[in-house]
Enzyme design. Structure first.
Site, PDB file in Angstrom:
ATOM      1  N   ASP A 157       0.832  -1.203   0.000  1.00  0.00           N
ATOM      2  CA  ASP A 157       0.000   0.000   0.000  1.00  0.00           C
ATOM      3  C   ASP A 157       0.868   1.255   0.000  1.00  0.00           C
ATOM      4  O   ASP A 157       2.022   1.242   0.407  1.00  0.00           O
ATOM      5  CB  ASP A 157      -0.927   0.013   1.216  1.00  0.00           C
ATOM      6  CG  ASP A 157      -0.158   0.021   2.532  1.00  0.00           C
ATOM      7  OD1 ASP A 157       0.820  -0.727   2.646  1.00  0.00           O
ATOM      8  OD2 ASP A 157      -0.540   0.784   3.444  1.00  0.00           O
ATOM      9  N   GLU A 158       0.281   2.335  -0.472  1.00  0.00           N
ATOM     10  CA  GLU A 158       0.830   3.686  -0.363  1.00  0.00           C
ATOM     11  C   GLU A 158       2.286   3.785  -0.829  1.00  0.00           C
ATOM     12  O   GLU A 158       3.119   4.443  -0.202  1.00  0.00           O
ATOM     13  CB  GLU A 158       0.686   4.197   1.070  1.00  0.00           C
ATOM     14  CG  GLU A 158      -0.765   4.337   1.504  1.00  0.00           C
ATOM     15  CD  GLU A 158      -0.937   4.900   2.893  1.00  0.00           C
ATOM     16  OE1 GLU A 158      -1.890   5.668   3.100  1.00  0.00           O
ATOM     17  OE2 GLU A 158      -0.119   4.575   3.785  1.00  0.00           O
TER      18      GLU A 158
END
Length: 594
Positions: free
Chosen positions: A367-368
């Protein structure tokens, strides 16, 4: 290993000296709600010499008396067996039945008398028979989502016979949790069920019912995690996902990489050794909870630089950290580095075989990922998706090859599929969190998915910013709300219907979901009250489904008193769950409803 039976909860509720002669009416109180339930009006008492029998498909029977409280929780993995798990569950059940001492005074009019009528026949439960009608599969402690039948049936007759049947030991465990919720302490001290005969048919709506706990941004002692596992089991969850590494710290001890936790944990002693981690996983196995680990990468990895600085690009850029990360400190694994792959090969060879006996999954994060970091990566020098995407594909292929080689199934966050358009194996489970549209898009692409929309199921929301603001930026960020404010109260969590826009021909790809406890502003002091009882609401959505048999959203007016009772039982068992309503409301029916 900490013994379950040495745990002591808060003092029991004061016994009531009521003036009412008739028994207080007690309806269904089970949480989460069973699939089918019926009951009568006959009180039945239970004594500490009640006999449990456990019969398996091989017709072997185990008799357990109240004095037998050996849980065998310290047995090595090779010795873990269905029989040991069920025996330990029976011992815990008997302990709960005679030590919770729950009088539900908060849920009945003032000064109620919790005693069956004086002229009622004092009949006792004679036997609790557990019948497992099939042998557990060999992978019972690390089954994939949907591989195990978790259903059970329970019958309590008016003459004091309790029979529980299931096809698996996990179904037996769920039934025993239900059983403990059917009993109360009378005003005079005895333990009884007020409403025999009882018939329950029950099964979960979703196969994956989990909590994601961030143990990297805050350190939680093994006892905190084990207490959380207990509470998960009471609410019929079956997964604990430990987000075990992040930018702020790396608390996992990796013997093949000894400097990693030594330099990257917050301080000496705030890390999880292989033995401790195995103990946590085994503690979960005894309670029907698979404990899986997430090692997030290539983002959320800057803590690795404290031990291995050459592996991380854009480490701790200041003061312009917001250009390179969602929160400080900045830093991500380099994407075109042979040293990174050598590090990962060593990591996987050490960690994954140790996890494999107790879980079917390993989460590799994803993620991210911040593209700007790779402007500062000497092997990349670009923030273009066309450059970064094939490097991410190489990384995930390498990681997942090692995950599969350890007999584990990979999990990733949604960005790997939906933002970076990586090619994922058909076995990979995609965890969605950004929106309901993310879930719909994932299953539309044919991938198995988990839900947990942050607008409903993030437990950390509403505490405001954890950042400080200089005077020059004060007005811009005032009144300092966090990214997911407001707080997600239990009613909002309970209202979440994850399948509302999923076509019927794709619902089979929705394995279940997880509620999330991130730890920027949560630590062991407030852990229990941050998770519970709000996670109970998610537990009922996961077990019972978001809609009733008529296809209507479940009523929070009906749920509230059951959830309130569940909270009181949890408090008695040593979990510091927050209140559901004030006592005036719970004592006066629906007077606090609109």
């Amino acid at each position: 290993m900490q013994s379950y039976f040495k745990k002591t909860g808060p003092p029991m509720f004061l016994l009531l000296v009521g003036s009412l002669y008739a028994t207080a009416t007690i309806g269904i109180s089970v949480w989460p709600l069973p699939s089918q339930y019926s009951s009568g009006t006959q009180p039945l008492w239970i004594a500490e010499n009640v006999q449990f029998t456990y019969e398996t498909i091989n017709n072997t029977t185990k008799n357990i008396t109240y004095g037998s409280q050996t849980t065998n929780e310290s047995q090595p993995a090779s010795a873990l067996s269905t029989k040991l798990v069920v025996d330990a569950a029976i011992a815990r059940t008997k302990y709960r039945l005679f030590n919770d001492k729950f009088i539900p005074w908060k849920f009945h009019p003032r000064n109620s008398n919790f005693e069956p009528p004086a002229n009622a026949l004092k009949s006792y439960i004679s036997e609790i028979a557990l019948v497992q009608n099939a042998s557990d599969p060999t992978n019972v402690f690390k089954a994939l989502d949907g591989e195990l039948d978790e259903s059970y049936n329970m019958a309590i007759t008016q003459d004091g016979q309790i029979t529980i049947t299931s096809l698996t030991s996990l179904g037996i465990l769920h039934a025993l949790e239900t059983l403990t919720q059917l009993f109360y302490q009378s005003s005079s001290g005895g333990i009884y069920i007020p409403n025999a005969p009882v018939s329950i048919t029950d099964a979960p709506r979703f196969a994956h019912r989990g909590l994601n706990l961030d143990v990297s941004r805050a350190y939680y002692a093994p006892s905190d995690i084990m207490r959380t596992i207990d509470a998960l089991a009471w609410n019929k969850f079956n997964r604990l996902h430990l987000h075990a590494s992040d930018s702020q710290s790396w608390p996992l001890e990796i013997p093949a990489l000894p400097e990693l936790a030594k330099d990257s944990a917050y301080m000496n002693g705030l890390s999880y050794s292989p033995a401790v981690l195995a103990g946590i996983q085994e503690y979960g196995a005894y309670r029907g909870i698979q404990v899986s680990i997430e090692t997030d990468m290539p983002g959320h990895t800057s803590s690795i630089a404290l031990a291995y600085p050459d592996l991380i690009a854009a480490f701790n850029v200041q003061p312009d950290w917001a250009t390179y990360s969602a929160e400080p400190p900045t830093g991500q694994l380099k994407l075109n580095s042979s040293a990174v792959y050598e590090f990962l090969g060593t990591l996987w060879s050490d960690l994954l075989p140790r996890l494999s006996p107790y879980t079917a999954y390993h989460h590799t994060g994803g993620d991210e990922v911040n593209a700007n970091v790779y402007l500062l990566d000497e092997g990349v020098r670009s923030n273009k998706s066309s450059v970064i995407q094939p490097l991410l594909q190489k990384l995930i292929d390498f990681n997942h090859e090692h995950v599969r080689a350890a007999a584990l199934t990979p999990m990733v966050w949604e960005e790997q599929l939906l933002q970076w358009n990586l090619t994922l194996g058909s076995d990979v489970v995609v965890q969605t969190w950004m929106s309901d549209d993310s879930l719909a898009r994932t299953v539309a692409m044919g991938h198995k998915a988990l839900f947990g929309n942050y607008n409903y199921w993030y437990l950390d929301c509403g505490k405001g910013q954890f950042l400080d603001f200089y005077p020059a930026s004060f007005q811009e960020y005032y009144p300092f709300t966090d990214y997911c404010s407001p707080t997600k109260n239990w009613r909002l969590i309970y209202s979440y219907d994850p399948l509302y826009n999923i076509p019927p021909n794709s619902t089979h790809l929705v394995l279940g979901g997880e509620i999330h406890m991130w730890s920027e502003q949560t630590d062991p002091v407030i852990l229990d009250s941050m998770i519970w009882p709000r996670a109970c609401a998610a537990g009922e959505v996961l077990w019972s489904g978001a809609k009733d048999a008529q296809g209507m959203n479940r009523s929070q007016v009906e749920a509230s008193p059951r959830l309130g009772e569940m909270r009181e039982r949890m408090v008695l068992r040593g979990v510091g769950a927050g209140p559901v309503q004030m006592v005036y409301c719970t004592q006066n029916g629906t007077q606090c409803a609109l």
